[in-house]
Design an enzyme around this catalytic site. Sequence first.
Site, mmCIF file in Angstrom:
data_model
loop_
_atom_site.group_PDB
_atom_site.id
_atom_site.type_symbol
_atom_site.label_atom_id
_atom_site.label_comp_id
_atom_site.label_asym_id
_atom_site.label_seq_id
_atom_site.Cartn_x
_atom_site.Cartn_y
_atom_site.Cartn_z
ATOM 1 N N GLU A 278 71.196 31.534 43.265
ATOM 2 C CA GLU A 278 70.023 30.723 42.962
ATOM 3 C C GLU A 278 70.219 29.228 43.199
ATOM 4 O O GLU A 278 69.276 28.547 43.570
ATOM 5 C CB GLU A 278 69.604 30.955 41.502
ATOM 6 C CG GLU A 278 69.189 32.383 41.196
ATOM 7 C CD GLU A 278 68.030 32.841 42.049
ATOM 8 O OE1 GLU A 278 67.016 32.117 42.119
ATOM 9 O OE2 GLU A 278 68.137 33.917 42.658
ATOM 10 N N SER B 239 24.746 44.055 35.995
ATOM 11 C CA SER B 239 23.751 44.521 35.023
ATOM 12 C C SER B 239 24.354 44.923 33.680
ATOM 13 O O SER B 239 23.617 45.095 32.705
ATOM 14 C CB SER B 239 22.988 45.715 35.603
ATOM 15 O OG SER B 239 22.208 45.307 36.712
#
Length: 732
Positions: free
Chosen positions: A147, A418
Amino acid sequence: MANDPLSKNEDRIPKPRLLDRIRRFFLGIDAFVDTALWKTGTALRRIIEGYDAYLRRFRAKGIWRGLSELASDGLTFGLIGFVVVLAFAQPAFEATRYSDWKTTDDFAVTFLDRFGKEIGRRGIVLNDSVPLEEIPDSLVKATLATEDRRFFYHFGIDFVGTFRAMVENARAGGVVQGGSTLTQQLAKNLFLTNERSLSRKIKEAYLALWLEANLSKQEILKLYLDRAYMGGGVFGVTAAAEFYFNKNVRELTLAESAMLAGLYKAPTKFAPHINLPAARARANEVLTNMVQAELLTEGQVIGARRNPALAVDRSQEQLPEYFLDWALDEVKKLARRNPALAKDRIVTVRTTLDPALQRQADLAVETILRENGKLRDANSAALVSMVPDGAVVAMVGGRSYGESQFNRAVNALRQPGSSFKPFVYITAFMNGYGPDSIVSDRPVWIGNWSPKNYTRSYRGPVSLKLALTKSINTIPVRLSIDFGREKIIETAYAMGLTHELENSISLPIGSSEVSVIDMAASYATFANGGYKAPAYAILEVKNSDGKVLYRREQDEPDRIRVLPEDKVFEMNDILVNVVEAGTARRARIDGVVAAGKTGTTNAYRDAWFVGYTGNFSTAVWFGNDDFTSTRRVTGGSLPAMTWQKYMAFAHNGIELVNMPGVAAENLPRLARAQTTTLAESTATSSQPRVLKRRTQRLLLQIGEDLRQLVAQEATRADNTTVPSSNDYAAAQ
């Protein structure tokens, strides 16, 4: 002297007037200012000329002049950009003002279902039980090599590493290396989201600098190891070691450390319980990184290459991952208003989840998508089911948690179409209208906008009951003109919608976005007779010592009535008619009174069915994550089919609760139906879906008494040892 002619002349000279004296005063000031400015300008000019003459000795020529001017301009624009970017980063620093920003989310939670059986774990343990110096050196080296190799040499942003990553990506023609430092990744985990945007990267960079200024390198590394998402719903290397290898993090081998370090990049892609070959290939890359970073030699890693890690087989486990993520967020919210919970971070939480219903919800969604998804161009769905008081018993946040952890049931906002109309009609009922009130279905204009019906035709004068049953669009718009959209919004908020509704002219036909969980909670208000039913997941919280920190039935206030009971009766009668004779006939359940409303948005991007019985309220959404259109998927098709498949199972073998204001014997279909007896239903059911409250309390009390008896017996045998819940389970 008195007769001196000169003195007589002086007496005749008039004295200056006051106005003249004032004029002379200001002329003097003007002269002084002009002189001062002239002298200042002259001095500055001489200084500049002298400075210019001095710099002429160093005047660059040729290519050096171009480089110097480029550097000068770059510095100028760089400073301007720095100020602008800093302005964009200011909101990110708000989170750092809290004194407990390092511990706000630090929970280690064991989740139980509503019956007391463990269903999963979440959270991070940040305590001294596993300090940084006790984490294996192999895991720390694997993390840094993979990393951030220059972690101990940069100040939060590694320009050298970023440039190297850009070069490698350019060579590969794609993204093969990341430029973010370990500190930047921690800043994202602590304060930001996974949103991919320029503004997020700006905030991330400034927060990384802030972390470097406020924490030591060891503290940053420890926080990163505890906060990184490791797949499988776990965070941090401590939890990951237990989840993947069933061992303490202190006992990890080099091969296991390499496999865990490989998860940082893409935890769901390289998780060993999902794809073991990919996890091992990634671990091999991590070992190569360690050799390249000169942290280990090839000879030291050869054993790990030949004997890769073997993870615990969890292929048969189907954890309710989306529900657990949401439940953890609810625990954090509860901690903000519960001082006892805020102090004790290692807890056991009994939730509202019903595992049998959860399995059926997953099955219903997956089955309908597998059978119809490709044909109808729909690749995503979400479902939330709760009992009418708001207790969530099942949640489907997407098709695959392994592919996407984004919870579409809670965090996605989509237009309801709706299915929003019941909010309009119940508001109308509270403002003088009734189910039999007549309103004309004909074209209506608001400015240049006019709603169209699904059938592209008009019925003329219709009752409100027929208008909602047939989902006519013009009627709710006319109603909103009569009593105002503000009242509709007020009713929707009161019933349970939590996200901001846009007060637009198309609001009455569902143009403002909502979440699936809010729709299920709002319709639960109809199912329970008019009481607000906010969704909740937590029934009880205990700390590591078994002390009860929270119990919902004791610590929460009484329910609040938000709708008049008689108006709820009227609405329930109409929404039952929607299922019996309207757009939701595919949602019918044999022997059960069901109500609900379909919803379909423009271009068929969203399809909904939100329905309820006396026992459950369930909302289902179908669509695509990228907002592309489906192939004419309506709320009455796939969503209603999924709802029916799930709800038919949910009502199998339980005591049916009457829907408020609706009598089953008055419905022709139910009156003719041959329903199974309770005994027959129980014989075909694996277990009861929902127990009565009285039965639940009785069983929990029996369990607590048994635990106390076992503890007392164990205390007699060994006064220093008290059995845990796991010991009790083993004794059983």
